[in-house]
Design an enzyme around this catalytic site. Structure first.
Site, mmCIF file in Angstrom:
data_model
loop_
_atom_site.group_PDB
_atom_site.id
_atom_site.type_symbol
_atom_site.label_atom_id
_atom_site.label_comp_id
_atom_site.label_asym_id
_atom_site.label_seq_id
_atom_site.Cartn_x
_atom_site.Cartn_y
_atom_site.Cartn_z
ATOM 1 N N CYS A 125 0.745 -1.166 -0.017
ATOM 2 C CA CYS A 125 -0.075 0.043 0.088
ATOM 3 C C CYS A 125 1.027 1.305 0.080
ATOM 4 C CB CYS A 125 -0.792 -0.034 1.167
ATOM 5 S SG CYS A 125 -1.713 1.420 1.269
ATOM 6 N N CYS A 176 -0.493 3.839 -6.456
ATOM 7 C CA CYS A 176 -1.484 3.165 -5.732
ATOM 8 C C CYS A 176 -1.531 1.676 -5.900
ATOM 9 C CB CYS A 176 -2.930 3.908 -5.625
ATOM 10 S SG CYS A 176 -4.063 3.244 -4.646
HETATM 11 N N1 DGL Z 1 -3.845 0.828 -1.831
HETATM 12 C C1 DGL Z 1 -3.722 1.792 -1.355
HETATM 13 C C2 DGL Z 1 -2.309 2.544 -1.747
HETATM 14 O O1 DGL Z 1 -1.617 1.733 -2.437
HETATM 15 C C3 DGL Z 1 -4.527 2.896 -0.839
HETATM 16 C C4 DGL Z 1 -6.078 2.637 -0.858
HETATM 17 C C5 DGL Z 1 -6.634 3.553 0.333
HETATM 18 O O2 DGL Z 1 -6.933 4.605 0.136
HETATM 19 O O3 DGL Z 1 -6.761 2.849 1.456
HETATM 20 O O4 DGL Z 1 -2.143 3.639 -1.411
#
Ligand code: DGL
Length: 284
Positions: free
Chosen positions: A81, A192
């Protein structure tokens, strides 16, 4: 007499976590590249989305989750993440001894290697953009490169709702890709882990316009593979083990979205009570 020692096989699992399904893009790459490794994936749906939250809040969640994963005897943890990597990677490395890998540095490095004109755009959540961690990581790799950071938080909800290929997603991406083209980027980082699931829509919207798209799922898997070798903590063999899935809340929602996005190859998730699900108000 000294014999030739066979390399040890370290069968402890690798922990991978994200706020939701996005990190499954990293899990998939890890699974494809390192089939002998046991993988445990944790989705913190009790606190999804991370993007609009304060950094200190995300850091607190991430540290609690890493602590839990280490309690499961993981030999390495991947912050799959970007928002959590931006908020918690340094703090986690200060606190825990196991190797911890974030997704920002691998993506930044790959983008610097890919750009021909020295202009890299990064789309991400608001938390990742505000942290400026991509600017730091890209300029660490090459300070001569220009970086345009654009927050597109609505795309996270769209992906999590299983609507990555919807006209709504295409309309948002059309605006963002026009802005990026206007600025002159030749390389786009999907900053993301939810965004690689938008790849078919991005390609459709680009419609042949040249733009090198970099996602950190592949590059992170490559980095993890190298860290396992260097530290001699890899598992040997080729048996493809199914990942173990954990969620902090909403297992049904997780399964439905994961199935929609990845087909029905994933096992059912187990709920871990790191936080009181009732207190978070998340529907199951
Ligand atoms: N998948 C997460 C990232 O790579 C973020 C998603 C979220 O906002 O929770 O930043």
């Amino acid at each position: 007499m000294a014999g030739i020692l066979a390399p040890m096989s370290d069968t402890r699992p690798i922990g991978v976590f994200d706020s939701g399904v996005g990190g499954l893009t990293v899990l998939q790459q890890l699974h494809a590249r390192l089939p002998a490794e046991r993988l445990i994936y944790l989705a913190d749906l009790a606190h999804f989305p991370y993007g609009p939250r304060y950094q200190h809040e995300v850091r607190e969640f991430a540290l609690r989750i890493i602590d839990h994963l280490i309690g499961l005897d993981t030999k390495l943890v991947v912050l799959a993440c970007n928002t959590a990597s931006a908020a918690a990677l340094n703090a986690a490395r200060e606190r825990f001894d196991v190797p911890i890998v974030g997704v920002i540095a691998p993506g930044a490095q790959a983008a610097v290697e890919a750009t021909a004109n020295g202009r890299i755009a990064v789309i991400s959540t608001e938390g990742t953009r505000a942290s400026q961690e991509y600017v730091h990581a890209i300029k660490e790799a090459n300070p001569g490169v220009g970086v345009l950071g654009v927050a597109v938080p609505e795309l996270v909800d769209i992906v999590e709702a299983g609507a990555a290929e919807s006209p709504h997603a295409a309309a948002i991406l059309a605006t963002v890709l026009d802005e990026i083209a206007g600025w002159g980027a030749d390389t786009l980082v999907l900053g993301c882990t939810h965004y690689p699931l938008l790849r078919p829509t991005i390609d459709r919207v680009l419609d042949g316009r040249p733009l090198t798209v970099v996602d950190s799922a592949q590059t992170t898997a490559t980095r993890v593979a190298r860290i396992l070798v260097v530290n001699r903590i890899g598992a040997s063999g080729t048996a493809a083990l199914p990942p173990e899935l954990l969620v902090t809340a909403a297992p049904r929602r997780f399964s439905e979205t994961a199935e929609l996005l990845f087909g029905d190859h994933l096992p059912e998730p187990t709920v871990v009570g790191l936080w009181d699900a009732a207190a978070t108000g998340v529907a199951r």
